[in-house]
Design a protein around this motif. Structure first.
Motif, PDB file in Angstrom:
ATOM      1  N   LYS A   1      30.676  41.825  39.316  1.00  0.00           N
ATOM      2  CA  LYS A   1      29.820  42.535  40.176  1.00  0.00           C
ATOM      3  C   LYS A   1      30.586  43.772  40.754  1.00  0.00           C
ATOM      4  CE  LYS A   1      27.142  38.736  41.929  1.00  0.00           C
ATOM      5  NZ  LYS A   1      28.167  37.730  41.155  1.00  0.00           N
ATOM      6  N   GLU A   2      30.402  45.044  39.990  1.00  0.00           N
ATOM      7  CA  GLU A   2      31.299  46.491  40.342  1.00  0.00           C
ATOM      8  C   GLU A   2      31.002  47.198  41.468  1.00  0.00           C
ATOM      9  OE1 GLU A   2      31.556  48.380  36.854  1.00  0.00           O
ATOM     10  OE2 GLU A   2      32.734  47.120  35.740  1.00  0.00           O
ATOM     11  N   ASN A   3      31.656  47.684  42.129  1.00  0.00           N
ATOM     12  CA  ASN A   3      31.174  48.721  43.111  1.00  0.00           C
ATOM     13  C   ASN A   3      30.780  47.973  44.327  1.00  0.00           C
ATOM     14  OD1 ASN A   3      31.991  51.155  41.626  1.00  0.00           O
ATOM     15  ND2 ASN A   3      30.097  50.813  40.725  1.00  0.00           N
ATOM     16  N   GLN A   4      31.459  46.654  44.676  1.00  0.00           N
ATOM     17  CA  GLN A   4      31.225  46.029  45.758  1.00  0.00           C
ATOM     18  C   GLN A   4      32.361  46.057  46.953  1.00  0.00           C
ATOM     19  OE1 GLN A   4      28.602  43.816  46.132  1.00  0.00           O
ATOM     20  NE2 GLN A   4      27.974  44.797  44.588  1.00  0.00           N
ATOM     21  N   VAL A   5      32.102  46.277  47.966  1.00  0.00           N
ATOM     22  CA  VAL A   5      32.889  46.075  49.215  1.00  0.00           C
ATOM     23  C   VAL A   5      33.587  44.699  49.451  1.00  0.00           C
ATOM     24  CG1 VAL A   5      33.659  46.940  51.351  1.00  0.00           C
ATOM     25  CG2 VAL A   5      31.662  48.199  50.050  1.00  0.00           C
ATOM     26  N   ILE A   6      34.787  44.862  49.312  1.00  0.00           N
ATOM     27  CA  ILE A   6      35.438  43.164  49.490  1.00  0.00           C
ATOM     28  C   ILE A   6      36.193  42.986  50.968  1.00  0.00           C
ATOM     29  CG2 ILE A   6      37.141  41.565  48.291  1.00  0.00           C
ATOM     30  CD1 ILE A   6      36.928  43.129  45.804  1.00  0.00           C
TER      31      ILE A   6
END
Length: 699
Positions: A316-321
Motif C-alpha cells: 500500500k503505497e504513499n502511506q505514513v509509517i
C-alpha cells in the motif's frame, strides 16, 4: 511564454551558488513571448535576508550593501510581488501561462526550494517546473561547450553577442543577455522548441526496494549526523529541490535496531546526486549534516528486502509509517488497535499492522503501523509514551527501508548476540604490541581538528617524525566511531617525547592549536582501551573497545569474533612490509590456519589496532581445529577460551551488580568452582573489558 529568472545570494556566486547555505538577496526577471518575440517589463527586486552580512565575492560582483538590503522586503513578500507582476505582464502580452527559464539548476533547486522550506512557506506551482537555459542551448548548438562548463557569458560569446557587463546593473545584464540568447535560438536558422522542462518533485514518494534491483552507485549519498528522531520526510525536506527516487531514503540502524544518525539516499540520476553533495554541512535544525558519496551495494544492504510478509505490508503505497516500540510481548493486534483508538484508524485494520519477531518466533516488542494520511499519523504520535498494559509505548515516524531493515536484516537473519564459534587464535604472532609500562616515552595530542588524519599529524610533528616508533601513531575515536580530537604517539625514548612536547605544544594545525603532553605507555594504553585521562586522573574504560575507524554500516557486515585477549594482538600481515623489522630469533613459532567453508563468525567486540600510517581494515584471526588450538597454545603460551557452551554472556545487568549477585542469580545450576580469572589468563586490559559493569561473562 517564458519568465527569464536570475538571482543571487549573500554568499557564493556562479558554480557554487547555494552551496554555502546563504540567503537570496536579489531577483531579476522578464517575461518573453516565444510566439510574438515580445518582452514584458524587466523587474529587479532586492530581498531582505535575515543575515545581512555579505561575502566579499557578493559585494564585489553585485555592488550591493547591507544598508540597501535592510530597506528591502523579505522573501515571501517578494515572491508575492513576483506572481502579481508576472500575471500583469502576461495580460499585456495576451498570454495566460508561463514557464520559468533560469541559467542552470542552482537558483531553483539549491536556493529557492531549500530556503523557502527552512522558512516554512510554500512556493507556487510555477517553481516546480523550469527550463535550464544551458541544457536548451547545448541541445540547440551541440558543438558548444559542455553543459557544466556553460555560463551566460560563454553562451553569449559563442553567439557573438555583446559581453560588457559593466554597462548594466548586476542582474539586469544577465537577464537581458539570456533573453537575447533565447531569441537567437528561436531564429529561423535554429528554430529551437522548448518542449521538455526540468521538474521538481512536490513530495517524497515512499515504497519498498527489492535486493534484486540494480542501483547505480552514481546516484547514492550517505548523510551523517542526523537527529535520531528524524524521518524519511525530514531527510527529503533537507534535500528539498532535488528529486529523490521512490523509496530512496533508507535510515541506518545499529546492532540493537535503533537509528544511528545516518541514512542512505538514492536520487533519480547522477546530476541530482552531485547537487546533493554540495549540501555537505548544511543544517537540519541546529545540526549540520555531512554528505558523502555511497554505493548502490550499500543502499541495497540497508533498503533491500525480499520477505513476502514485508512486501505485502508495504504494497500500500504513499502511506505514513509509524514504528511502535516497547509493546508487551503478549500484545495482540486487537490490543494495538484499541491503544491507537478511533481517532487514528489503521489502514486496512489488522492488515496495517506488522509485528517484528525473532527468528524463533518470539516477539521483539516492536511493530509497524500504516496510516493513510498525515493527520492520523500525528494523532498516533500524540500517544507517545502512553501506557499499554503495564508498559509505556514509544512511537516514532518510520520508513519502508527501516521496516525491511528491522524485519529482514536484523531480526529475521542472525540473533543480535550470536553464540561463540570455535576457538580462534592469531594467524601470526605479532612483532608489535601496544606499549605498556610507566616510562614516559609517549605523547598525547589533544584538540586535533576532526578532519585531521595520520599525514596531518606527521606533518605537524615535523622533524620529530623520525623518532616515532614503527606503527606508533594511534588515533582515538569516540563511541560513534568518529575522531575524538585525540591521538597518541609512541616515541623512541622518553627524551624524544619530552622534546616533542616542548616543541609542539600549542602549535597550530589547520585552524586550531593542539596541546601536546608527555605520557607513559600505561596511560596511553588506558585511553586506547576506552578509559579517560584528564587532570582528575584515570577513569575506568567502558566494556567495549573503541573502534579504529568509522564502520560503514558494520551492523550488516560479517566479521570474526575476537576474544578479549586475542583482540589485544595485532597481526603483522596487515601492516606494510616496508616498515616491518626482522623478527627476533626468540619469536614464538608461527601457526597458520584456514577457516572451514561453512564457518560463520560474528563480531562481538571491535579490536583497536595501532595505525601504521594507514589503518588495517581486516581482522587476521580465523577459526582453527580444536587439536591444533591446543598444540598452538602449548607451543606459544597463548591463552585460549574454553569450548563453546562453557560461556554465558549476561547483558542488561544493574550497574552495581557484583559477584555475589551473579552467583545468587545462578543458584541451583552447576558453575565453575573458581571465578574465571583463574581459568583464563587475562591481561589487565582484557580483564577490564570482562569485569566492566553492565556485562559479565561467566563460566
Amino acid at each position: 511564454s517564458l519568465v527569464v529568472l536570475f538571482g543571487a545570494t549573500a554568499g557564493a556566486y556562479g558554480a557554487k551558488l547555494g552551496s554555502d547555505e546563504r540567503e537570496l538577496i536579489l531577483l531579476v526577471w522578464q517575461v518573453v513571448d516565444l510566439h510574438s518575440k515580445k518582452v514584458g517589463t524587466l523587474h529587479k527586486s532586492l530581498v531582505k535576508a535575515d543575515n545581512l552580512d555579505l561575502s566579499d565575492q557578493c559585494r564585489e560582483a553585485s555592488g550591493l550593501t547591507p544598508e540597501g538590503l535592510g530597506k528591502a522586503e523579505p522573501l515571501d513578500r517578494v515572491l508575492q510581488q513576483f506572481s502579481q507582476l508576472v500575471s500583469s505582464d502576461l495580460k499585456v502580452l495576451g498570454r495566460s501561462s508561463y514557464t520559468l527559464c533560469s541559467d542552470g539548476q542552482l537558483l531553483i533547486r539549491q536556493v529557492l526550494h531549500p530556503e523557502t522550506s527552512k522558512k516554512n512557506f510554500l512556493l507556487s506551482d510555477c517553481f516546480y517546473s523550469f527550463y535550464d537555459l544551458r541544457k536548451e542551448f547545448h541541445a540547440c548548438y551541440p558543438s558548444s561547450a559542455a553543459v557544466k562548463d556553460q555560463t551566460i557569458k560563454t553562451m553569449a560569446e559563442y553567439l557573438g553577442l555583446g559581453t560588457d557587463e559593466t554597462e548594466e546593473d548586476f542582474g539586469v545584464w544577465q537577464v537581458k543577455t539570456m533573453v537575447a540568447i533565447i531569441f537567437s535560438m528561436l531564429s529561423e536558422s535554429c528554430n529551437h522548441v522548448f518542449t521538455e522542462p526540468e521538474t521538481v518533485k512536490y513530495k517524497y514518494e515512499t515504497g519498498p526496494c527489492s535486493k534484486s534491483e540494480t542501483v547505480d552507485s552514481e546516484t547514492v549519498i550517505r548523510a551523517r549526523g542526523l537527529p535520531w528522531q528524524s524521518s524519511d520526510q525530514d531527510i527529503a525536506r533537507f534535500f528539498k529541490g532535488l528529486n529523490i527516487a521512490k523509496g530512496g531514503v533508507a535510515l541506518c540502524l545499529n546492532a540493537q535496531g535503533r537509528r544511528n544518525g545516518e541514512a542512505l539516499v538514492r536520487f533519480v540520476n547522477s546530476e541530482q546526486r552531485d547537487l546533493a553533495l554540495e549540501r555537505h554541512k548544511h543544517h537540519m535544525g541546529s545540526r549540520y549534516i555531512e554528505v558523502y558519496k555511497a554505493t548502490g551495494e550499500e543502499f541495497l544492504k540497508i533498503a533491500g528486502g525480499t520477505s513476502n510478509e514485508v512486501a505485502q505490508f508495504l504494497s500500500k503505497e504513499n502511506q505514513v509509517i509509524i514504528r511502535m516500540r516497547g509493546l508487551p510481548f503478549t500484545a495482540t493486534q486487537e490490543d494495538v488497535l484499541g491503544f491507537l483508538g478511533p481517532e487514528c484508524p489503521v489502514t486496512g485494520g489488522k492488515e496495517g499492522l506488522l509485528f517484528v519477531k525473532y527468528p524463533d518466533g518470539r516477539p521483539t516488542g516492536d511493530a509497524f503501523v500504516l496510516f493513510s494520511c498525515e493527520e492520523y499519523a500525528q494523532n498516533a504520535l500524540k500517544k507517545h509514551k502512553e501506557i499499554l498494559g503495564k508498559r509505556y509505548i514509544e512511537l516514532f515516524r518510520s520508513t519502508a527501508a527501516e521496516v525491511q531493515q528491522v524485519v529482514l536484516n536484523r531480526y529475521m537473519s542472525t540473533p543480535l548476540i550470536p553464540t561463540l564459534p570455535t576457538p580462534i587464535i592469531p594467524v601470526i604472532p605479532p612483532p608489535y604490541t601496544i606499549a605498556t609500562g610507566s616510562i614516559r616515552d609517549c605523547v598525547r595530542l589533544r584538540g586535533l581538528p576532526y578532519t585531521a588524519g595520520i599525514d596531518d599529524i606527521l606533518e605537524f610533528m615535523g622533524d620529530a617524525t623520525a623518532d616515532i616508533k614503527p606503527h606508533g601513531v594511534h588515533m582515538v575515536l569516540n563511541q560513534q566511531g568518529r575522531p575524538s580530537g585525540d591521538a597518541f604517539i609512541q616515541m623512541k625514548s622518553a627524551d624524544k617525547a619530552f622534546m616533542v612536547a616542548q616543541k609542539c605544544h600549542k602549535k597550530m594545525m589547520k585552524d586550531r592549536y593542539v596541546e601536546v603532553f608527555q605520557c607513559s605507555g600505561e596511560e596511553m594504553n588506558f585511553v586506547l582501551m576506552g578509559g579517560t585521562l584528564n587532570r582528575s586522573g584515570l577513569s575506568p574504560p567502558p566494556c567495549k573497545l573503541p573502534c579504529l575507524s568509522p564502520p560503514a554500516y558494520a551492523a550488516f557486515q560479517t566479521a570474526a569474533v575476537i576474544p578479549a585477549e586475542a583482540a589485544l594482538y595485532q597481526p603483522p600481515t596487515l601492516l606494510p612490509t616496508a616498515r616491518t623489522p626482522q623478527a627476533s630469533a626468540a619469536a614464538p613459532p608461527t601457526v597458520t590456519y584456514y577457516p572451514a567453508q561453512a564457518a560463520q563468525l560474528y563480531m562481538n567486540y571491535t579490536a583497536y589496532y595501532p595505525s601504521p600510517p594507514v589503518s588495517p581494515t581486516t581482522v587476521g584471526y580465523i577459526a582453527a581445529p580444536p587439536g591444533a588450538v591446543a598444540a598452538a597454545a602449548t607451543a606459544t603460551h597463548t591463552p585460549i577460551l574454553p569450548q563453546p557452551g562453557a560461556l554465558v554472556r549476561m547483558q542488561g545487568l544493574p550497574y552495581n551488580t557484583g559477584m555475589k549477585e551473579i552467583l545468587s542469580f545462578f543458584q541451583g545450576y552447576q558453575y565453575a568452582p573458581d571465578d574465571y580469572n583463574g581459568l583464563i589468563q587475562l591481561s589487565d586490559q582484557a580483564r577490564s573489558v570482562l569485569q566492566a559493569p553492565k556485562e559479565w561473562v561467566c563460566l
